[in-house]
Design an enzyme around this catalytic site. Structure first.
Site, PDB file in Angstrom:
ATOM      1  N   GLY A 252      10.195   0.830   1.947  1.00 14.41           N
ATOM      2  CA  GLY A 252       8.936   0.127   2.202  1.00 14.41           C
ATOM      3  C   GLY A 252       8.257  -0.273   0.910  1.00 14.41           C
ATOM      4  O   GLY A 252       8.856  -0.204  -0.169  1.00 14.41           O
ATOM      5  N   ASN A 253       7.014  -0.700   0.999  1.00 20.63           N
ATOM      6  CA  ASN A 253       6.261  -1.074  -0.193  1.00 20.63           C
ATOM      7  C   ASN A 253       4.796  -0.667  -0.015  1.00 20.63           C
ATOM      8  O   ASN A 253       4.414  -0.171   1.050  1.00 20.63           O
ATOM      9  CB  ASN A 253       6.410  -2.574  -0.482  1.00 20.63           C
ATOM     10  CG  ASN A 253       5.919  -3.409   0.682  1.00 20.63           C
ATOM     11  OD1 ASN A 253       4.739  -3.446   0.972  1.00 20.63           O
ATOM     12  ND2 ASN A 253       6.845  -4.065   1.385  1.00 20.63           N
ATOM     13  N   ARG A 254       4.005  -0.893  -1.050  1.00 26.46           N
ATOM     14  CA  ARG A 254       2.639  -0.344  -1.056  1.00 26.46           C
ATOM     15  C   ARG A 254       1.584  -1.268  -0.459  1.00 26.46           C
ATOM     16  O   ARG A 254       0.393  -0.993  -0.545  1.00 26.46           O
ATOM     17  CB  ARG A 254       2.254   0.038  -2.495  1.00 26.46           C
ATOM     18  CG  ARG A 254       3.078   1.211  -3.012  1.00 26.46           C
ATOM     19  CD  ARG A 254       2.766   1.518  -4.453  1.00 26.46           C
ATOM     20  NE  ARG A 254       1.338   1.685  -4.665  1.00 26.46           N
ATOM     21  CZ  ARG A 254       0.687   1.230  -5.725  1.00 26.46           C
ATOM     22  NH1 ARG A 254       1.332   0.570  -6.664  1.00 26.46           N
ATOM     23  NH2 ARG A 254      -0.604   1.410  -5.838  1.00 26.46           N
ATOM     24  N   SER A 255       2.014  -2.345   0.193  1.00 24.31           N
ATOM     25  CA  SER A 255       1.023  -3.241   0.794  1.00 24.31           C
ATOM     26  C   SER A 255       0.236  -2.505   1.884  1.00 24.31           C
ATOM     27  O   SER A 255       0.814  -1.824   2.720  1.00 24.31           O
ATOM     28  CB  SER A 255       1.734  -4.452   1.403  1.00 24.31           C
ATOM     29  OG  SER A 255       0.814  -5.191   2.159  1.00 24.31           O
TER      30      SER A 255
ATOM     31  N   ALA B 143       3.962  -8.437   2.826  1.00 23.06           N
ATOM     32  CA  ALA B 143       4.913  -8.100   1.751  1.00 23.06           C
ATOM     33  C   ALA B 143       6.237  -7.772   2.452  1.00 23.06           C
ATOM     34  O   ALA B 143       6.391  -6.698   3.039  1.00 23.06           O
ATOM     35  CB  ALA B 143       4.409  -6.921   0.953  1.00 23.06           C
TER      36      ALA B 143
END
Ligand code: C5P
Length: 403
Positions: A205-208, A272
């Site tokens: 995943g990502n930090r959005s 994102a």
């Protein structure tokens, strides 16, 4: 301008003194109407010194002047900060058991409220319904924002910052905010970060946090648009008054966006999206015992949703991309942005710098909007909501120019 500032009984009342000060310094005649509960949080002398006027609280004072209606009649703007869940419920029901309730019922001026409460109260169905009702009657909301609350907890419900309340309230009064310039326009916004599963419990995943995308959806809704929000993983409450479709992975996002984008005038890809996903998804949890000292993951590129929907005939529909980049300088950031918009083929690209501490999961943002030629058409920094409003102005103008 004659402005009534209503103060109600929440701990954020201590910050409302800066709303009064901001309005007075901007040259306005401020009349404070405080509830009894508000005066438990902040003292009358403070409010009188800052507003430079007598503070009114009592329904039964100066009855000969018919003050319970006179204050509302004279007001050109009413700002309630903080607005507690209780006050919001009373306003929604039209209850006038105190001076503030009477003032609001008696006024024809725009009413701006800055809610402040704990997340549970803000998300309670009663509050959600009351807010929806007030909004439908034309009451303007500023915030709440997500952040530190009174206790150790944090989440949605923190009062917007006083300078934001002052700026938005004055904009409402001068008719520049809450433009209904997207009436009849349909807007699709994707928000949040995708999660690409590795096994039933793990993902890439990502930090959005989804904050900027959700702010865009809310701002478009407030300007009269019909809004669909396609939400990947988001860390803030989903807005009311918009249609929400959940899409956790890039593949699902592609399916949903391909299906619904043709029915929207403007598509804003603020999500994102993970560029890669695992080649294989394990049905069982991956075990250390089976994989050993090192684990190599094989990833495959995801389809580029933005490039896909930008290609092909669009018949006047606008497509907008986002570029979150870790460039060392503004020039390099713009350089990357220009290369990206050429590659993606969208109409506009919203470029913002990101880093370990900037861009993601924060309340503020700094953006540059490029058009298809790579020219800067808009720049803004501030709260994600005010940035969202500015960005939407670009598309609203582009659409009205195109008609
Ligand atoms: O290529 P990059 O990920 O930097 O591009 C960001 C923009 O492209 C965002 O608008 C994002 O929503 C979109 N995107 C996409 N599909 C992908 C990757 C990014 O639509 N697979």
């Amino acid at each position: 301008m004659n402005i009534v500032v209503g103060i109600t009984g929440g701990i954020a009342a201590y910050k409302a003194v800066n709303v009064i000060r901001g309005l007075v310094l901007a040259g306005h005649d401020v009349h404070v109407v405080a509830t009894e509960a508000a005066l438990r949080f902040v003292g009358r002398p403070t409010l009188e010194a800052l507003s430079r006027n007598t503070v009114n609280t009592d329904l039964y004072e100066a009855v000969a002047e018919v003050r319970h209606v006179a204050i509302g009649q004279a007001a050109e703007l009413v700002v309630i900060a903080p607005a507690t869940a209780n006050t919001i419920a009373k306003l929604a029901a039209g209850i006038a058991d105190d001076l503030l309730g009477n003032t609001v019922l008696a006024t024809k001026a725009p009413v701006v409220i800055a809610p402040a409460m704990h997340t549970e109260m803000w998300q309670n169905p009663a509050t959600v319904a009351n807010v929806e009702l007030l909004r439908s009657r034309g009451v303007h909301l500023v915030g709440p924002v997500s952040g530190q609350l009174t206790g150790r907890d944090s989440g949605a419900g923190r009062m917007a910052e006083p300078d934001v309340i002052v700026a938005e309230a004055l904009a409402v009064a001068s008719g520049t905010a809450r433009l209904r310039d997207l009436e009849g326009v349909s807007v699709l916004v994707t928000a949040g970060g995708t999660r690409e599963p590795l096994d039933p419990v793990r993902y890439i995943g990502n930090r959005s946090s989804g904050r900027q995308g959700i702010a865009l959806a809310e701002a478009a809704r407030d300007r009269g648009a019909r809004v669909t929000l396609v939400a990947a993983h988001v860390e803030v409450p989903l807005p009311s008054g918009v249609e929400v479709v959940r899409a956790e992975t890039a593949a699902r996002l592609l399916e949903v966006v391909s299906d619904v984008a043709p029915r929207h005038d403007v598509t804003i890809m603020a999500a994102a999206v993970s560029d890669y996903r695992p080649v294989a998804v394990s049905d069982a949890k991956i075990k250390k015992a089976a994989t050993g000292e090192r684990l190599t993951l094989e990833l495959v590129q995801n389809p580029d949703i933005l490039a896909t929907i930008s290609a092909g005939p669009r018949g006047g529909r606008l497509v907008v991309g986002f570029a979150a980049e870790t460039a060392p300088s503004r020039d390099e950031l713009l350089e990357l942005g220009r290369a990206k918009i050429a590659r993606k083929g969208c109409d506009y690209l919203v470029v913002n710098g990101v880093g370990w501490t900037t861009g993601f999961a924060t309340d503020g943002n700094e953006v540059v909007v490029l058009d298809a030629a790579g020219d800067i058409v808009f720049e803004a920094s501030g709260s994600k909501m005010s940035v969202a409003d500015g960005i939407l102005g670009v598309f609203a103008r582009a659409r009205s120019g195109a008609q």
